[in-house]
Design an enzyme around this catalytic site. Structure first.
Site, PDB file in Angstrom:
ATOM      1  N   TRP A 129      -9.970  22.515  13.562  1.00  0.00           N
ATOM      2  CA  TRP A 129      -9.890  21.613  12.418  1.00  0.00           C
ATOM      3  C   TRP A 129     -10.958  21.915  11.378  1.00  0.00           C
ATOM      4  CZ3 TRP A 129      -5.561  19.126  12.232  1.00  0.00           C
ATOM      5  CH2 TRP A 129      -4.941  18.661  13.403  1.00  0.00           C
TER       6      TRP A 129
ATOM      7  N   THR B 162       0.853  -1.180   0.000  1.00  0.00           N
ATOM      8  CA  THR B 162       0.000   0.000   0.000  1.00  0.00           C
ATOM      9  C   THR B 162       0.893   1.236   0.000  1.00  0.00           C
ATOM     10  OG1 THR B 162      -1.685   1.200   1.244  1.00  0.00           O
ATOM     11  CG2 THR B 162      -0.226  -0.192   2.535  1.00  0.00           C
TER      12      THR B 162
ATOM     13  N   GLU C  69      -4.666  -2.720   4.690  1.00  0.00           N
ATOM     14  CA  GLU C  69      -4.320  -3.386   5.949  1.00  0.00           C
ATOM     15  C   GLU C  69      -5.493  -4.157   6.540  1.00  0.00           C
ATOM     16  OE1 GLU C  69      -3.655  -0.390   4.949  1.00  0.00           O
ATOM     17  OE2 GLU C  69      -1.855   0.468   5.828  1.00  0.00           O
TER      18      GLU C  69
HETATM   19  P1  ADP Z   1      -3.920   3.280  -0.480  1.00  0.00           P
HETATM   20  O1  ADP Z   1      -3.567   3.586   0.964  1.00  0.00           O
HETATM   21  O2  ADP Z   1      -2.969   2.386  -1.190  1.00  0.00           O
HETATM   22  O3  ADP Z   1      -4.367   4.474  -1.237  1.00  0.00           O
HETATM   23  P2  ADP Z   1      -6.097   1.908   0.658  1.00  0.00           P
HETATM   24  O4  ADP Z   1      -7.289   1.357   0.022  1.00  0.00           O
HETATM   25  O5  ADP Z   1      -5.363   1.028   1.588  1.00  0.00           O
HETATM   26  O6  ADP Z   1      -5.207   2.393  -0.468  1.00  0.00           O
HETATM   27  O7  ADP Z   1      -6.503   3.255   1.385  1.00  0.00           O
HETATM   28  C1  ADP Z   1      -7.160   3.222   2.577  1.00  0.00           C
HETATM   29  C2  ADP Z   1      -7.629   4.594   2.945  1.00  0.00           C
HETATM   30  O8  ADP Z   1      -8.594   5.057   2.001  1.00  0.00           O
HETATM   31  C3  ADP Z   1      -8.323   4.637   4.268  1.00  0.00           C
HETATM   32  O9  ADP Z   1      -7.414   4.708   5.329  1.00  0.00           O
HETATM   33  C4  ADP Z   1      -9.169   5.891   4.130  1.00  0.00           C
HETATM   34  O10 ADP Z   1      -8.417   7.063   4.367  1.00  0.00           O
HETATM   35  C5  ADP Z   1      -9.550   5.874   2.667  1.00  0.00           C
HETATM   36  N1  ADP Z   1     -10.892   5.310   2.493  1.00  0.00           N
HETATM   37  C6  ADP Z   1     -11.229   4.047   2.185  1.00  0.00           C
HETATM   38  N2  ADP Z   1     -12.567   3.909   2.083  1.00  0.00           N
HETATM   39  C7  ADP Z   1     -13.097   5.131   2.337  1.00  0.00           C
HETATM   40  C8  ADP Z   1     -14.429   5.652   2.402  1.00  0.00           C
HETATM   41  N3  ADP Z   1     -15.500   4.915   2.158  1.00  0.00           N
HETATM   42  N4  ADP Z   1     -14.574   6.957   2.696  1.00  0.00           N
HETATM   43  C9  ADP Z   1     -13.508   7.743   2.946  1.00  0.00           C
HETATM   44  N5  ADP Z   1     -12.241   7.315   2.890  1.00  0.00           N
HETATM   45  C10 ADP Z   1     -12.026   6.017   2.605  1.00  0.00           C
END
Ligand code: ADP
Length: 538
Positions: A440, A181, A326
């Protein structure tokens, strides 16, 4: 209770025994290919036998570098079924990251799509562990290539053993898969999936209150098989005997719409940008996609207006889900509880735009800077921590593990609120939150607000440094063709129609043609921050 091991072998063997007639449809480089689970299982046994012949042993890593298609599905099962580790490699990563992760995972064999060969040829001199390359194409002919030794996938299958017996020597905690990732900074981080984790995750994906995947479904994963196992769909679908439809190489929204219609797909899954593209195609063409019972959306926040469009305008049920590489990845799903179904439409959509409640089998908590749990009031922000049998417990041979995995919990790096009903709402990545004058501001909320405007296709908001306030938000917006909307119109819309506090409003709105995206289709905020800094200097 009996302590029988959970293993991917039992998933493929179940499909072979119980669903031999069910179909798999695959768009390949030369057209549509259709076959059954019987044929698929036979070819999987053959592939497993030739991998053994090539010297792949228990625990060895085999990399795949491929689109979503039936051959990739065969690799999904053949590799773990001989006790080896399926390492799916993201084809969109820069060359230096590709060579880093192949070397770091110590891949012994790479299985590569024919049209992607040049990407591996480009980095071949940097690869230190690969002993053999296999090219996936529709015929047995070997293309010209600088990779060696290079084998033809179809040729190997034709020489394979259809009676080959999968490994019986698999412990459920043995590694079955691997996916890297991307990190906010630095090199990608490796996540290892165990047999047990993948089986339990598939079980969870079959629950009616999550994705409810079943035998009668016809599933089209748009989410790539090189990203978090296409959210586990190929595993669950095979185990349950669902019909699978694979969109193949270089898919476009048009191709997806055609496949959804032609093969009467019931579930499809992808990131919001995919559905934004599909919406544009649906608006222009006349596709009948009434068969769909769920569009699963995750990876980034699904804007409320997009959910409204699908649910209300098109009558297509929309499931917003959250997870990360993860977490295998399914962690939360936004399904309304029975007593929430009667809420007014807007409140329902508001809930569906949240990331939802934790799926059965996992634990979560949301903590402040000091590690204390925050109240479930829908307002107080904290970092989401996760725990469970399909949550990774470390990064593969990586020092960064100690910051992310603490006291038996995964620190997700996602800042969320939790409401009284247990619905989480992602406010931001810790690294994307905007801190203005000590308070924030959520970039995600502002993006959703902007994307609620009729003329806006996409919007991304990032922080820029500010002398007085430390940070301030600026927005990048893609408008629909010929739209005349101005910065003032959008600011007015945010403040007066959506009631955003004045100090939340972006200081600047830049209109651009396309928002740069990451390798998995998310807004590339790092690059946007750089562009914003440059623009401010001018
Ligand atoms: P990468 O980190 O390789 O871009 P990942 O799929 O592992 O791909 O990314 C995970 C992250 O994506 C999460 O920690 C979160 O920040 C974001 N994420 C995943 N699904 C959602 C969702 N439905 N809404 C908002 N953010 C999301």
């Amino acid at each position: 209770m009996m302590d029988t091991p959970l293993s991917i072998v039992s998933m493929i063997e179940r499909a072979e025994k119980l669903f031999p007639k069910k179909e798999i449809i695959s768009r390949t480089h030369s057209g549509i290919f259709e076959y059954t689970y019987k044929d698929m299982a036979e070819r999987t046994r053959k592939l497993a036998s030739v991998l053994k012949r090539l010297g792949v042993e228990k625990g060895d890593r085999v990399g795949t570098f491929a689109w979503n298609h039936h051959r990739h599905l065969e690799a999904y099962f053949a590799i773990p079924s001989i006790g080896a580790v399926l390492h799916t490699i993201n084809i969109r990563l820069p060359g230096e990251h590709i060579s880093y992760i192949v070397n770091h995972a110590e891949d012994k064999v790479l299985i590569i799509d024919i049209d992607l060969l040049p990407l591996i040829e480009r980095v071949k001199d940097d690869l230190t562990t690969v002993k053999a390359f296999i090219v996936m194409a529709d015929d047995t002919e070997l293309p010209e290539s600088t990779l060696e030794p290079l084998y033809s996938y179809e040729q190997l299958i034709s020489e394979g053993d259809a009676e080959f017996q999968f490994s019986t020597n698999i412990d459920e905690n043995d590694p079955a898969g691997m996916c890297y990732t991307s990190a906010t900074t630095g090199l990608p981080k490796g996540v290892v999936y165990s047999h047990r984790g993948i089986v339990l995750h598939s079980m969870a994906a079959g629950l009616v209150d999550t994705l409810g995947i079943s035998e009668s479904d016809r599933i089209l994963p748009v989410v790539p098989m090189f990203h978090a196992n296409a959210w586990g769909l190929p595993f669950a679908a095979t185990w349950f005997g669902s019909t699978q439809v694979f969109p193949g190489p270089q898919m476009t929204p048009q191709i997806i719409a055609e496949l959804l219609e032609k093969y009467k797909v019931t579930i499809t899954a992808g990131v919001p940008t995919v559905w934004l593209g599909l919406m544009q195609v649906l608006e222009k063409g006349s596709y009948n996609i009434d068969s769909i019972r769920a569009v699963v959306c995750g990876g980034s926040a699904a804007p409320k207006e997009m959910i409204r469009k699908f649910e209300v305008d098109y009558g297509i049920p929309f499931i917003h889900a959250y997870g990360m590489t993860e977490t295998t990845p399914l962690a939360t799903v936004a399904r309304l509880k029975s007593y929430q179904q009667d809420l007014p439409e807007d409140e329902r959509l508001e809930l569906r735009a949240k990331q939802g409640i934790i799926v059965p089998g996992l634990n979560m908590k949301v903590v402040d800077d000091k590690g204390n749990e925050v109240p479930h009031d829908g307002k107080t922000m904290g970092e989401l921590l996760l725990q469970g049998p399909w949550i990774a417990d470390s990064y593969y041979k990586d020092d960064r593990s100690k910051n992310a995995f603490v006291d038996g919990w995964l620190k997700t790096g996602d800042v969320v609120t939790v409401d009284e009903e247990g619905f989480i709402k992602i406010v931001d990545r810790t690294s994307d939150l905007i801190k203005s004058g000590g308070e924030w501001i959520s970039s995600v909320d502002l993006e959703n607000g902007l994307m609620a405007h009729d003329d806006v296709i996409e919007a991304a908001v990032v922080a820029v440094p500010h002398e007085k306030w430390m940070e301030r938000p600026v927005a990048f917006v893609v408008l629909k063709e010929n739209a005349q909307t101005t910065k003032d119109d959008l600011l007015h819309f945010l403040e007066h129609q959506l009631k955003f506090a004045r100090w939340w409003l972006p200081d600047e709105i830049y209109f651009i043609e396309e928002i740069p995206k990451t390798s998995v289709g998310k807004f590339l905020k790092r690059e946007l921050r750089e562009i914003a800094k440059e623009k401010i200097k001018q």
